[in-house]
Motif scaffolding. Structure first.
Motif, PDB file in Angstrom:
ATOM      1  N   ALA A  11      -8.252  -3.006   1.451  1.00 44.42           N
ATOM      2  CA  ALA A  11      -9.079  -2.742   0.101  1.00 44.42           C
ATOM      3  C   ALA A  11     -10.570  -2.351   0.461  1.00 44.42           C
ATOM      4  O   ALA A  11     -11.083  -1.251  -0.024  1.00 44.42           O
ATOM      5  CB  ALA A  11      -9.066  -3.763  -0.697  1.00 44.42           C
ATOM      6  N   SER A  80      -4.153   1.214   0.402  1.00 43.03           N
ATOM      7  CA  SER A  80      -5.308   0.271  -0.312  1.00 43.03           C
ATOM      8  C   SER A  80      -5.268  -0.909  -0.993  1.00 43.03           C
ATOM      9  O   SER A  80      -6.022  -1.834  -1.389  1.00 43.03           O
ATOM     10  CB  SER A  80      -6.165   1.255  -1.162  1.00 43.03           C
ATOM     11  OG  SER A  80      -6.510   2.556  -0.735  1.00 43.03           O
ATOM     12  N   TYR A  81      -3.958  -1.032  -1.281  1.00 42.80           N
ATOM     13  CA  TYR A  81      -3.405  -2.159  -2.089  1.00 42.80           C
ATOM     14  C   TYR A  81      -2.809  -3.221  -1.248  1.00 42.80           C
ATOM     15  O   TYR A  81      -1.920  -4.056  -1.689  1.00 42.80           O
ATOM     16  CB  TYR A  81      -2.540  -1.931  -3.564  1.00 42.80           C
ATOM     17  CG  TYR A  81      -3.366  -0.871  -4.475  1.00 42.80           C
ATOM     18  CD1 TYR A  81      -4.761  -1.425  -5.005  1.00 42.80           C
ATOM     19  CD2 TYR A  81      -2.916   0.246  -4.739  1.00 42.80           C
ATOM     20  CE1 TYR A  81      -5.365  -0.857  -5.827  1.00 42.80           C
ATOM     21  CE2 TYR A  81      -3.735   0.959  -5.484  1.00 42.80           C
ATOM     22  CZ  TYR A  81      -4.851   0.335  -6.168  1.00 42.80           C
ATOM     23  OH  TYR A  81      -5.584   0.964  -7.155  1.00 42.80           O
ATOM     24  N   GLY A  85       0.807  -2.316  -2.969  1.00 46.42           N
ATOM     25  CA  GLY A  85       0.818  -0.797  -2.799  1.00 46.42           C
ATOM     26  C   GLY A  85       2.098  -0.180  -2.624  1.00 46.42           C
ATOM     27  O   GLY A  85       2.634   0.691  -3.479  1.00 46.42           O
ATOM     28  N   VAL A 101       1.613  -6.429 -10.161  1.00 44.12           N
ATOM     29  CA  VAL A 101       0.171  -6.751  -9.999  1.00 44.12           C
ATOM     30  C   VAL A 101      -0.249  -8.015  -9.969  1.00 44.12           C
ATOM     31  O   VAL A 101      -1.021  -8.788  -9.218  1.00 44.12           O
ATOM     32  CB  VAL A 101      -0.658  -5.730 -10.704  1.00 44.12           C
ATOM     33  CG1 VAL A 101      -2.200  -6.059 -10.570  1.00 44.12           C
ATOM     34  CG2 VAL A 101      -0.264  -4.426 -10.511  1.00 44.12           C
ATOM     35  N   GLU A 105      -1.857  -9.432  -6.658  1.00 45.41           N
ATOM     36  CA  GLU A 105      -2.902  -8.950  -6.658  1.00 45.41           C
ATOM     37  C   GLU A 105      -4.008  -9.668  -5.389  1.00 45.41           C
ATOM     38  O   GLU A 105      -4.878  -9.088  -4.917  1.00 45.41           O
ATOM     39  CB  GLU A 105      -3.519  -8.677  -7.676  1.00 45.41           C
ATOM     40  CG  GLU A 105      -3.991  -9.926  -8.638  1.00 45.41           C
ATOM     41  CD  GLU A 105      -4.599  -9.500  -9.792  1.00 45.41           C
ATOM     42  OE1 GLU A 105      -4.945  -8.334 -10.154  1.00 45.41           O
ATOM     43  OE2 GLU A 105      -4.213 -10.155 -10.964  1.00 45.41           O
ATOM     44  N   VAL A 108      -4.435  -8.275  -2.051  1.00 41.94           N
ATOM     45  CA  VAL A 108      -5.620  -7.369  -2.039  1.00 41.94           C
ATOM     46  C   VAL A 108      -7.046  -7.973  -1.814  1.00 41.94           C
ATOM     47  O   VAL A 108      -7.752  -7.445  -1.198  1.00 41.94           O
ATOM     48  CB  VAL A 108      -5.476  -6.378  -3.292  1.00 41.94           C
ATOM     49  CG1 VAL A 108      -6.517  -5.107  -3.258  1.00 41.94           C
ATOM     50  CG2 VAL A 108      -4.306  -5.633  -3.405  1.00 41.94           C
ATOM     51  N   TRP A 148      -6.611   3.002 -10.189  1.00 45.19           N
ATOM     52  CA  TRP A 148      -5.491   2.565 -11.152  1.00 45.19           C
ATOM     53  C   TRP A 148      -4.836   3.757 -11.763  1.00 45.19           C
ATOM     54  O   TRP A 148      -3.755   3.814 -11.553  1.00 45.19           O
ATOM     55  CB  TRP A 148      -5.669   1.630 -12.269  1.00 45.19           C
ATOM     56  CG  TRP A 148      -5.715   0.026 -11.836  1.00 45.19           C
ATOM     57  CD1 TRP A 148      -5.446  -0.350 -10.460  1.00 45.19           C
ATOM     58  CD2 TRP A 148      -5.948  -1.050 -12.655  1.00 45.19           C
ATOM     59  NE1 TRP A 148      -5.595  -1.783 -10.445  1.00 45.19           N
ATOM     60  CE2 TRP A 148      -5.838  -2.021 -11.982  1.00 45.19           C
ATOM     61  CE3 TRP A 148      -6.214  -1.410 -14.041  1.00 45.19           C
ATOM     62  CZ2 TRP A 148      -5.929  -3.348 -12.204  1.00 45.19           C
ATOM     63  CZ3 TRP A 148      -6.526  -2.247 -14.464  1.00 45.19           C
ATOM     64  CH2 TRP A 148      -6.304  -3.557 -13.771  1.00 45.19           C
TER      65      TRP A 148
END
Length: 340
Positions: A11, A80-81, A85, A101, A105, A108, A148
């Protein structure tokens, strides 16, 4: 002082790539944050949130760009996630991707948490940022929402995919910049709002994605669960059930058969595994209903009768009795006290 947790190298790299693309010398910013670029950019590394905050503050300053966070969103990519991702890439719909998510999440980073709320006939997706220091908070929020929307368009192979409305808690630095926001989001953007959120037609979440692969999705989720365990993060079935209910919540509480199906297990397995964790479906549901009742009363204008229906109470009186039993005050008194 509350710890800001950590952020993954995957990230953090989005910000460094953006700064490099703008021709910035990022070495002084990294030095001020006490970070080594090679280590920080490793996808699986974890950078302390306090150091990340210093780094981002320095990058914003040297960029001279009041929209640095928003512009950084153009560099979003699956990596990136972190593994989340790639999990989203292999979901069937945006709604399924969104449901993942809340579960993953934290891979991340600990910058904030995602919430899904009803907003009249629309659905509202919020991101609650943990960073309070400005201008870092503002740029983080703008990066997250811009990323997003851009990533959703890529997943759906549809550049015309847009929310109905974007809300930002902060002010716009210059009215002439509003056009830049609307160009990114493709819709009206409002500032000085009670919270930051994307509002969309629920049908948008039913859009099918271009790379669904249920078998690969299962493998990636097992890998993600393993990584969460390594980080000491809750991976229990009870946690997954709570988050899946949150994402699946519409006009009324989803049935447990629906939740089990969305988690890829049958009803016997759902009950057995919850029992092994020392809880039951009803206990998980009751705890979540209390959390959601507080959230709806504080953050929405839904009438109490609508809240009762959404949370599966037989009528408004049952809801009011339950709420007072758990919280010591009536829903109306709580709303009057908490709502801004």
């Amino acid at each position: 002082m509350t710890s800001l947790g950590s952020i993954s190298g995957a990230a953090l790299d989005q910000y460094l790539v953006s700064a490099r693309a703008a021709g910035l010398d990022i070495s002084p910013a990294l030095a001020d944050a006490g970070l080594d670029e090679a280590t920080a950019r490793q996808p699986d590394s974890r950078v302390p949130g306090e150091r990340f905050e210093i780094l981002l503050e320095r990058l914003i300053a040297i960029s001279g760009d009041p929209l640095f966070g928003l512009h950084t969103s153009q560099f979003v990519q699956p990596g990136s996630y972190s593994v989340m991702g790639y999990i989203a890439m292999n979901a069937t719909t945006l709604n399924e991707a969104l449901s993942k998510v809340a579960l993953y999440e934290k891979l991340v980073g600990d910058m904030g948490t995602t919430e899904v709320m009803p907003a009249g006939q629309l659905v509202e997706v919020r991101w609650c940022c943990r960073h309070t220091r400005q201008p870092v908070r503002r740029h983080l929020i703008e990066n997250v929402f811009g990323s997003w929307v851009r990533y959703s368009r890529w997943l759906a192979n549809n550049d015309a995919l847009t929310p109905e409305l974007v809300l930002f808690e902060h002010d716009v630095h210059d009215l002439s910049a509003v056009a830049a926001y609307e160009k990114v989001f493709g819709c009206e953007v409002r500032f000085n709002q009670p919270c930051s959120a994307l509002r969309a037609d629920p049908r948008v979440l039913d859009v099918r994605l271009r790379h669904p692969d249920p078998h690969l999705l299962s493998t990636l989720e097992a890998h993600a669960a393993s990584k969460l365990q390594q980080l000491g993060i809750d991976t229990s079935l009870a946690h997954k059930v709570r988050e899946q209910i949150r994402v699946s919540l519409g006009e009324r509480l989803p049935r447990k058969e629906q939740i089990a199906s969305e988690l890829g297990i049958n009803m016997r397995t759902l009950h057995r595994r919850l029992r092994e964790e020392g809880t039951t479906w009803q206990q998980v549901l009751d705890e979540l209903r209390q959390q959601l009742a507080l959230q709806y009363l504080r953050d929405s204008d839904l009438p109490q009768a609508s809240i009762a229906e959404r949370l599966g109470y037989s009528d408004i009186r049952s809801f009011q009795r339950s709420f007072k039993r758990h919280n010591g005050i009536t829903p109306g008194d709580y709303r009057s006290r908490e709502k801004p």
